[in-house]
Design a protein around this motif. Structure first.
Motif, PDB file in Angstrom:
ATOM      1  N   ARG A 182       1.461   4.005  -9.505  1.00 47.38           N
ATOM      2  CA  ARG A 182       0.766   5.117 -10.165  1.00 47.38           C
ATOM      3  C   ARG A 182       1.736   6.157 -10.701  1.00 47.38           C
ATOM      4  O   ARG A 182       1.385   6.953 -11.554  1.00 47.38           O
ATOM      5  N   GLY A 183       2.938   6.161 -10.209  1.00 50.30           N
ATOM      6  CA  GLY A 183       3.924   7.137 -10.653  1.00 50.30           C
ATOM      7  C   GLY A 183       5.205   6.981  -9.859  1.00 50.30           C
ATOM      8  O   GLY A 183       5.223   6.365  -8.791  1.00 50.30           O
ATOM      9  N   ARG A 184       6.297   7.557 -10.386  1.00 49.44           N
ATOM     10  CA  ARG A 184       7.598   7.415  -9.737  1.00 49.44           C
ATOM     11  C   ARG A 184       8.186   8.789  -9.428  1.00 49.44           C
ATOM     12  O   ARG A 184       7.922   9.767 -10.120  1.00 49.44           O
ATOM     13  N   PHE A 185       9.007   8.809  -8.383  1.00 46.56           N
ATOM     14  CA  PHE A 185       9.705  10.041  -8.024  1.00 46.56           C
ATOM     15  C   PHE A 185      10.910   9.664  -7.165  1.00 46.56           C
ATOM     16  O   PHE A 185      11.088   8.495  -6.792  1.00 46.56           O
ATOM     17  N   PHE A 186      11.753  10.646  -6.877  1.00 45.53           N
ATOM     18  CA  PHE A 186      12.923  10.397  -6.034  1.00 45.53           C
ATOM     19  C   PHE A 186      12.762  11.134  -4.711  1.00 45.53           C
ATOM     20  O   PHE A 186      12.339  12.288  -4.662  1.00 45.53           O
ATOM     21  N   ASP A 187      13.092  10.431  -3.638  1.00 47.01           N
ATOM     22  CA  ASP A 187      13.189  11.037  -2.319  1.00 47.01           C
ATOM     23  C   ASP A 187      14.669  10.995  -1.945  1.00 47.01           C
ATOM     24  O   ASP A 187      15.172   9.995  -1.446  1.00 47.01           O
ATOM     25  N   GLY A 188      15.378  12.084  -2.272  1.00 48.08           N
ATOM     26  CA  GLY A 188      16.836  12.054  -2.166  1.00 48.08           C
ATOM     27  C   GLY A 188      17.382  11.135  -3.243  1.00 48.08           C
ATOM     28  O   GLY A 188      17.110  11.319  -4.430  1.00 48.08           O
ATOM     29  N   ASP A 189      18.139  10.125  -2.826  1.00 45.83           N
ATOM     30  CA  ASP A 189      18.701   9.170  -3.780  1.00 45.83           C
ATOM     31  C   ASP A 189      17.841   7.922  -3.940  1.00 45.83           C
ATOM     32  O   ASP A 189      18.197   7.017  -4.705  1.00 45.83           O
ATOM     33  N   VAL A 190      16.731   7.862  -3.236  1.00 47.93           N
ATOM     34  CA  VAL A 190      15.899   6.651  -3.236  1.00 47.93           C
ATOM     35  C   VAL A 190      14.769   6.789  -4.252  1.00 47.93           C
ATOM     36  O   VAL A 190      13.986   7.749  -4.198  1.00 47.93           O
ATOM     37  N   ALA A 191      14.690   5.832  -5.166  1.00 44.84           N
ATOM     38  CA  ALA A 191      13.588   5.804  -6.134  1.00 44.84           C
ATOM     39  C   ALA A 191      12.321   5.348  -5.423  1.00 44.84           C
ATOM     40  O   ALA A 191      12.301   4.299  -4.774  1.00 44.84           O
ATOM     41  N   MET A 192      11.269   6.139  -5.537  1.00 45.34           N
ATOM     42  CA  MET A 192      10.013   5.868  -4.843  1.00 45.34           C
ATOM     43  C   MET A 192       8.877   5.729  -5.851  1.00 45.34           C
ATOM     44  O   MET A 192       8.998   6.161  -7.009  1.00 45.34           O
ATOM     45  N   VAL A 193       7.760   5.135  -5.391  1.00 46.87           N
ATOM     46  CA  VAL A 193       6.580   5.018  -6.247  1.00 46.87           C
ATOM     47  C   VAL A 193       5.345   5.418  -5.452  1.00 46.87           C
ATOM     48  O   VAL A 193       5.326   5.347  -4.218  1.00 46.87           O
ATOM     49  N   ARG A 194       4.325   5.849  -6.176  1.00 47.56           N
ATOM     50  CA  ARG A 194       3.029   6.127  -5.572  1.00 47.56           C
ATOM     51  C   ARG A 194       2.144   4.896  -5.744  1.00 47.56           C
ATOM     52  O   ARG A 194       2.141   4.266  -6.802  1.00 47.56           O
ATOM     53  N   THR A 195       1.406   4.572  -4.699  1.00 46.27           N
ATOM     54  CA  THR A 195       0.547   3.383  -4.730  1.00 46.27           C
ATOM     55  C   THR A 195      -0.888   3.781  -4.405  1.00 46.27           C
ATOM     56  O   THR A 195      -1.159   4.927  -4.023  1.00 46.27           O
ATOM     57  N   SER A 196      -1.792   2.828  -4.546  1.00 46.22           N
ATOM     58  CA  SER A 196      -3.208   3.057  -4.231  1.00 46.22           C
ATOM     59  C   SER A 196      -3.680   2.006  -3.239  1.00 46.22           C
ATOM     60  O   SER A 196      -3.187   0.872  -3.234  1.00 46.22           O
ATOM     61  N   SER A 197      -4.648   2.376  -2.426  1.00 46.94           N
ATOM     62  CA  SER A 197      -5.199   1.411  -1.480  1.00 46.94           C
ATOM     63  C   SER A 197      -5.971   0.329  -2.225  1.00 46.94           C
ATOM     64  O   SER A 197      -6.399   0.505  -3.370  1.00 46.94           O
ATOM     65  N   SER A 198      -6.157  -0.806  -1.575  1.00 45.48           N
ATOM     66  CA  SER A 198      -6.837  -1.947  -2.184  1.00 45.48           C
ATOM     67  C   SER A 198      -8.268  -1.596  -2.574  1.00 45.48           C
ATOM     68  O   SER A 198      -9.004  -0.978  -1.794  1.00 45.48           O
ATOM     69  N   PRO A 199      -8.703  -2.006  -3.769  1.00 46.10           N
ATOM     70  CA  PRO A 199     -10.096  -1.763  -4.157  1.00 46.10           C
ATOM     71  C   PRO A 199     -11.090  -2.495  -3.262  1.00 46.10           C
ATOM     72  O   PRO A 199     -12.269  -2.132  -3.221  1.00 46.10           O
ATOM     73  N   PHE A 200     -10.624  -3.526  -2.537  1.00 45.33           N
ATOM     74  CA  PHE A 200     -11.523  -4.237  -1.631  1.00 45.33           C
ATOM     75  C   PHE A 200     -12.013  -3.350  -0.497  1.00 45.33           C
ATOM     76  O   PHE A 200     -13.086  -3.591   0.072  1.00 45.33           O
ATOM     77  N   LEU A 201     -11.233  -2.315  -0.157  1.00 43.89           N
ATOM     78  CA  LEU A 201     -11.673  -1.405   0.903  1.00 43.89           C
ATOM     79  C   LEU A 201     -12.952  -0.687   0.500  1.00 43.89           C
ATOM     80  O   LEU A 201     -13.766  -0.328   1.355  1.00 43.89           O
ATOM     81  N   GLY A 202     -13.138  -0.493  -0.789  1.00 42.67           N
ATOM     82  CA  GLY A 202     -14.353   0.147  -1.285  1.00 42.67           C
ATOM     83  C   GLY A 202     -15.549  -0.784  -1.320  1.00 42.67           C
ATOM     84  O   GLY A 202     -16.662  -0.351  -1.626  1.00 42.67           O
ATOM     85  N   GLU A 203     -15.344  -2.073  -1.004  1.00 40.80           N
ATOM     86  CA  GLU A 203     -16.431  -3.048  -1.002  1.00 40.80           C
ATOM     87  C   GLU A 203     -16.931  -3.347   0.405  1.00 40.80           C
ATOM     88  O   GLU A 203     -17.760  -4.235   0.599  1.00 40.80           O
TER      89      GLU A 203
END
Length: 644
Positions: free
Chosen positions: A603-624
């Protein structure tokens, strides 16, 4: 014990049914296998020769469980009932009849990392690797890609050309594919109608029929043609489309087999009511399912603990999961660690949870042995052992020469193979000639470098055995190859000699048997491997979009739709393993490299110190999972509520 002792209702009807074929449909935990065992007990009490009863299942672990249940019946001869996989039956039959020699084949199985180099070689002829993989899957299903196809010969010109080149590669390298054992057997039967390679069975009973592709089904019917056939399964648990098994196999069985007697078992005895409710809600989103009647739960059972947790980071998910399991086992000293099952959507998540459990003093093992060979060091160690024991193993040499290169140096290897065949010598001899500057084969310098490294490594391990050999093959300081090293070390304590060590490791990898739930081992594995298992505590980790469901967005829409349905069935299988506690876990962020390797949606990227990180989403199956599912909570809330 009489076959009908304390047996009532539909399970008794199934066990007593005298007509054929019998078709039994039932969801997880409904006692399908139990009814099958009682049916076998009735046959034994009726005086049927035990060796003329064949109980079939899909995995070696399930076959072991079938044998144990049969022996537990306490009936004379139950230990002599044939209970095994189709692949095992085919292998023993082809070997006994010397059919491998007749067909110019060798009974040496090709492992996953070796298959990759075969794919590299064939991709030079058939456009790309994906094309080769799809053709290979079709070949292993005897070219029956759909349920309405007939298993048999290749149909298109591309199929014919592929089979020709594939068999040429397999024969030259003196190997077989485990997945081609059934097609090989069918072909031998077709070409030799007067030769009986299989025993005569009066009764054939098949568990998990939905896991069989059309090729498997064809063989099953051939084995049962002189007797009765019972097929048991659940289209909602069909999860092996990669081998062309699909829900239609069990859905269409009554239509395809005249006179079929059908039964449907509706009550789930394994899962508490609330897990049954959320699993029913989940699978109701598959509109093509056959069993429209929802599972019924025993309402007298206490509800399970169900947690849906989203952690801030992947590290939080790993540590919280390990802490939760450790605390539960300390609080319940009578609960065997084998009653904890950790299922992960991606191998790297499973490895980290396993490592975290080990750090907490827990005996945890992950069962990704074939996948382990994706690690260069793991594949190299096994390859070295193979070449130490079998110096002229062409498949092992081919793999060694290509390891570390994405294309496996396929071009250079093709030239090396051509030269070797033209000269009538082994590839090793050609490489020796190259090493001595006696010949010149263009574009083979990388192969020569790999060959020189091979000779050096073989010299270093010459004469070693047992744990000393294992440590030299797989570096104890390399945590990335912990699983294969632990497997090899356990085996080396029993069989230290290289020949026996190789044989035992190969069997454990190609025909794995998982420890049962009474063991002292916390089992960590993929969602696929959980089929047929039961545990008190089940954690499904990595429930993030892109990993669950995992969809090929470049495929045709119809293919994507089918993948979505199968991934939902896979999740359904996973959550119905639990008898007391179910945890569905995800993380909101993770390192970019992990997300990319795991094809996880970002969903998006950012840095935590020197580590490239990403934002994720929970599985849509959880909504089922429906209105009765608990609301998702964060790590801190989970820890607070459960006191760990």
């Amino acid at each position: 014990m009489a076959w009908d002792h304390n047996l009532v209702g539909i399970h008794r009807e199934i066990a007593a049914e005298a007509r054929t074929p019998v078709h039994v449909l039932g969801g997880p935990g409904t006692g399908k296998t139990f009814a099958m065992m009682r049916r076998v007990a009735r046959l034994l009490e009726d005086g049927i020769e035990p060796r003329r009863i064949f109980a079939v299942t899909f995995t070696r672990t399930a076959a072991r469980d079938l044998r144990e249940q049969l022996e537990g019946l306490g009936l004379p001869g139950s230990e002599n009932v044939r209970a095994t996989t189709l692949h095992s039956l085919c292998f023993s039959a082809l070997a006994r009849e010397e059919a491998f020699d007749v067909t110019g084949r060798t009974a040496r199985p090709l492992l996953s990392y070796e298959i990759k180099h075969m794919v590299n070689d064939l991709a030079r002829i058939f456009a790309n690797k994906n094309t080769v993989k799809k053709l290979l899957e079709a070949y292993e299903a005897a070219w029956a890609r759909m349920q309405h196809h007939e298993a048999g010969q290749p149909q298109t010109q591309q199929d014919i050309e592929f089979q020709t080149h594939l068999l040429d590669w397999l024969r030259y390298h003196r190997v077989i594919l485990i997945g081609e054992l059934v097609p090989l057997s069918l072909g031998f039967l077709r070409d030799n109608p007067e030769i009986e390679i299989f025993p005569d069975f009066d009764h054939v009973l098949v568990d998990e029929y939905q896991d069989l592709n059309k090729s498997d089904q064809t063989l099953v019917k051939a084995l049962a043609q002189r007797g009765t056939l019972t097929v048991i399964g659940d289209d909602n648990q069909s999860i092996y489309s990669f081998r062309h098994a699909n829900p239609e196999g069990i859905r269409l069985f009554p239509e395809e087999n005249q006179g079929t007697v059908s039964y449907v078992i509706e009550e789930c005895c394994r899962c508490p009511p609330n897990i049954v409710e959320i699993s029913n809600s989940l699978i109701s989103h598959d509109q093509r399912r056959l069993r429209r009647v929802p599972l019924r739960a025993d309402q007298n059972r206490q509800s399970a603990e169900v947690f849906i947790v989203q952690h801030r980071t992947l590290d939080d998910e790993v540590s919280a999961t390990a802490d939760f399991i450790d605390r539960r086992l300390r609080e319940n000293e009578d609960l065997p660690p084998g009653q904890v099952l950790v299922l992960t959507t991606r191998r790297f998540i499973g490895h980290r949870i396993r490592n975290a459990l080990i750090e907490r003093g827990r005996n945890a093992l992950s069962y990704f042995f074939e996948d382990e060979f994706e690690k260069l060091a793991a594949a190299e160690g096994y390859c070295l052992l193979n070449l130490l024991v079998h110096p002229n193993d062409r498949a092992a040499l081919r793999a060694w020469l290509g390891l570390g290169n994405n294309q496996g140096y396929a071009g250079g290897y093709a030239r090396l193979r051509t030269y070797s065949q033209d000269e009538g010598i082994e590839p090793q001899d050609a490489l020796e000639a190259l090493d001595r500057d006696e010949v010149n084969i263009p574009y083979t310098a990388p192969l020569l470098a790999r060959y020189r490294l091979l000779k050096q490594r073989l010299d270093e391990i010459e004469g070693l055995q047992g744990l000393d050999l294992v440590r030299r093959l797989w570096d104890p300081e390399d945590d990335d190859i912990l699983d294969i090293r632990l497997l090899a070390a356990r085996i080396a304590l029993k069989v230290p000699e290289p020949v026996a060590l190789l044989e035992a490791i190969t069997e454990s990898i190609t025909q794995p048997e998982l420890p049962d739930s009474s063991s002292d081992i916390i089992r960590v594995m993929s969602l696929y491997k959980s089929k047929g298992l039961t545990a008190s505590i089940v954690v499904v980790a990595g429930c993030v979009a892109g990993a669950l469901p995992s969809i090929d967005r470049n495929a045709l829409q119809a293919v994507q739709d089918a993948q979505l349905e199968e991934q939902r069935r896979l999740f359904y299988v996973s959550i119905t393993r639990a008898t007391d506690t179910l945890v569905l876990s995800s993380s909101a962020t993770m390192p970019l490299r992990d997300a990319m390797a795991g094809r996880i949606y970002v969903r998006g990227r950012f840095f935590d110190g020197d580590v490239a990180m990403v934002r994720t989403s929970s599985s849509p199956f959880l909504g089922e999972l429906g209105p009765t599912a608990p609301n998702p909570i964060d790590s801190a809330t989970w820890r607070q509520r459960t006191g760990f």
